[in-house]
Design a protein around this motif. Structure first.
Motif, PDB file in Angstrom:
ATOM      1  N   THR A  49       0.848  -1.186   0.000  1.00  0.00           N
ATOM      2  CA  THR A  49       0.000   0.000   0.000  1.00  0.00           C
ATOM      3  C   THR A  49       0.887   1.240   0.000  1.00  0.00           C
ATOM      4  O   THR A  49       2.046   1.185   0.419  1.00  0.00           O
ATOM      5  CB  THR A  49      -0.917   0.053   1.239  1.00  0.00           C
ATOM      6  OG1 THR A  49      -0.101   0.190   2.409  1.00  0.00           O
ATOM      7  CG2 THR A  49      -1.774  -1.203   1.352  1.00  0.00           C
ATOM      8  N   THR A  50       0.327   2.345  -0.432  1.00  0.00           N
ATOM      9  CA  THR A  50       1.065   3.608  -0.459  1.00  0.00           C
ATOM     10  C   THR A  50       1.539   3.981   0.941  1.00  0.00           C
ATOM     11  O   THR A  50       2.639   4.512   1.099  1.00  0.00           O
ATOM     12  CB  THR A  50       0.165   4.719  -1.047  1.00  0.00           C
ATOM     13  OG1 THR A  50      -0.254   4.292  -2.354  1.00  0.00           O
ATOM     14  CG2 THR A  50       0.903   6.035  -1.170  1.00  0.00           C
ATOM     15  N   ASP A  51       0.747   3.654   1.955  1.00  0.00           N
ATOM     16  CA  ASP A  51       1.102   3.990   3.346  1.00  0.00           C
ATOM     17  C   ASP A  51       2.336   3.240   3.848  1.00  0.00           C
ATOM     18  O   ASP A  51       3.035   3.717   4.732  1.00  0.00           O
ATOM     19  CB  ASP A  51      -0.077   3.698   4.289  1.00  0.00           C
ATOM     20  CG  ASP A  51      -1.277   4.587   4.013  1.00  0.00           C
ATOM     21  OD1 ASP A  51      -1.101   5.660   3.386  1.00  0.00           O
ATOM     22  OD2 ASP A  51      -2.389   4.206   4.420  1.00  0.00           O
ATOM     23  N   GLY A  69       1.256   2.643  -4.299  1.00  0.00           N
ATOM     24  CA  GLY A  69       1.072   1.205  -4.266  1.00  0.00           C
ATOM     25  C   GLY A  69       0.497   0.775  -5.605  1.00  0.00           C
ATOM     26  O   GLY A  69      -0.397   1.437  -6.140  1.00  0.00           O
ATOM     27  N   LYS A  73      -4.621  -4.671  -4.834  1.00  0.00           N
ATOM     28  CA  LYS A  73      -6.034  -4.297  -4.894  1.00  0.00           C
ATOM     29  C   LYS A  73      -6.330  -3.268  -5.986  1.00  0.00           C
ATOM     30  O   LYS A  73      -7.481  -2.929  -6.216  1.00  0.00           O
ATOM     31  CB  LYS A  73      -6.488  -3.749  -3.532  1.00  0.00           C
ATOM     32  CG  LYS A  73      -6.454  -4.794  -2.433  1.00  0.00           C
ATOM     33  CD  LYS A  73      -6.929  -4.228  -1.115  1.00  0.00           C
ATOM     34  CE  LYS A  73      -6.857  -5.293  -0.038  1.00  0.00           C
ATOM     35  NZ  LYS A  73      -7.251  -4.788   1.271  1.00  0.00           N
ATOM     36  N   ASN A  74      -5.306  -2.768  -6.652  1.00  0.00           N
ATOM     37  CA  ASN A  74      -5.512  -1.795  -7.730  1.00  0.00           C
ATOM     38  C   ASN A  74      -6.126  -2.469  -8.951  1.00  0.00           C
ATOM     39  O   ASN A  74      -5.815  -3.625  -9.252  1.00  0.00           O
ATOM     40  CB  ASN A  74      -4.184  -1.170  -8.180  1.00  0.00           C
ATOM     41  CG  ASN A  74      -3.648  -0.151  -7.207  1.00  0.00           C
ATOM     42  OD1 ASN A  74      -4.074  -0.073  -6.069  1.00  0.00           O
ATOM     43  ND2 ASN A  74      -2.697   0.635  -7.666  1.00  0.00           N
TER      44      ASN A  74
END
Length: 156
Positions: A49-51, A69, A73-74
């Motif tokens: 994820t980006t986080d 990310g 899930k993208n």
């Protein structure tokens, strides 16, 4: 008295000298690039994820102007948009313990067409400070070598 005796340890141990942990080298050497402290235009996390990416960047001692990310899930459209907005030198981290898939290869191929260079960072488990196991690294190196990329390299 008695209460004080109950609260005191019966046996205590302490090293006479400060112990220095054993440093074990597993044959993997880090690229000299990190010492140069390159700033990438983007750090992409394949199935991250980006986080999660700022912490990973800190552990790898790399810097990036943006984080994203990808995969996971993208949707394919979301990934295509991220790739289209990516240029310059790009770094991408991925989970080295997962086997190389054609989705990954296709993504890297598309990314390499947009970015001036792509540096791939295989990662081990977070609990192992992201250190890659030699057997996982060999599988990925062999798969990526078969692709004959001109502007893609693997860093560790």
């Amino acid at each position: 008295g008695l209460l004080e005796d109950m609260n005191q340890p019966i046996i205590s141990t302490k090293a006479k000298e400060l112990e220095i942990p054993l440093q074990v080298e597993d044959g993997i050497t880090k690229s000299s690039k990190k010492e140069e402290h390159i700033t990438y235009s983007a750090l992409l996390g394949y199935t991250f994820t980006t986080d999660e990416l700022p912490l990973i960047a800190e552990v790898l001692t790399i810097e990036a102007d943006s984080y994203a990310g990808v995969a996971g899930k993208n949707s394919l459209e979301e990934d295509a948009k991220i790739i289209a907005n990516t240029d310059g030198a790009v770094a991408m981290v991925f989970k080295a313990w997962e086997v190389p898939t054609m989705d990954f290869i296709d993504f890297v191929e598309e990314l390499s067409a947009h970015a001036s260079s792509v540096t791939l960072y295989p990662l081990g488990y977070a609990k192992e400070n992201f250190q890659v196991k030699q057997k996982d690294l060999l599988i990925w190196q062999e798969k990526l070598k078969q692709q004959n990329y001109s502007n893609v390299e693997v860093d560790i």
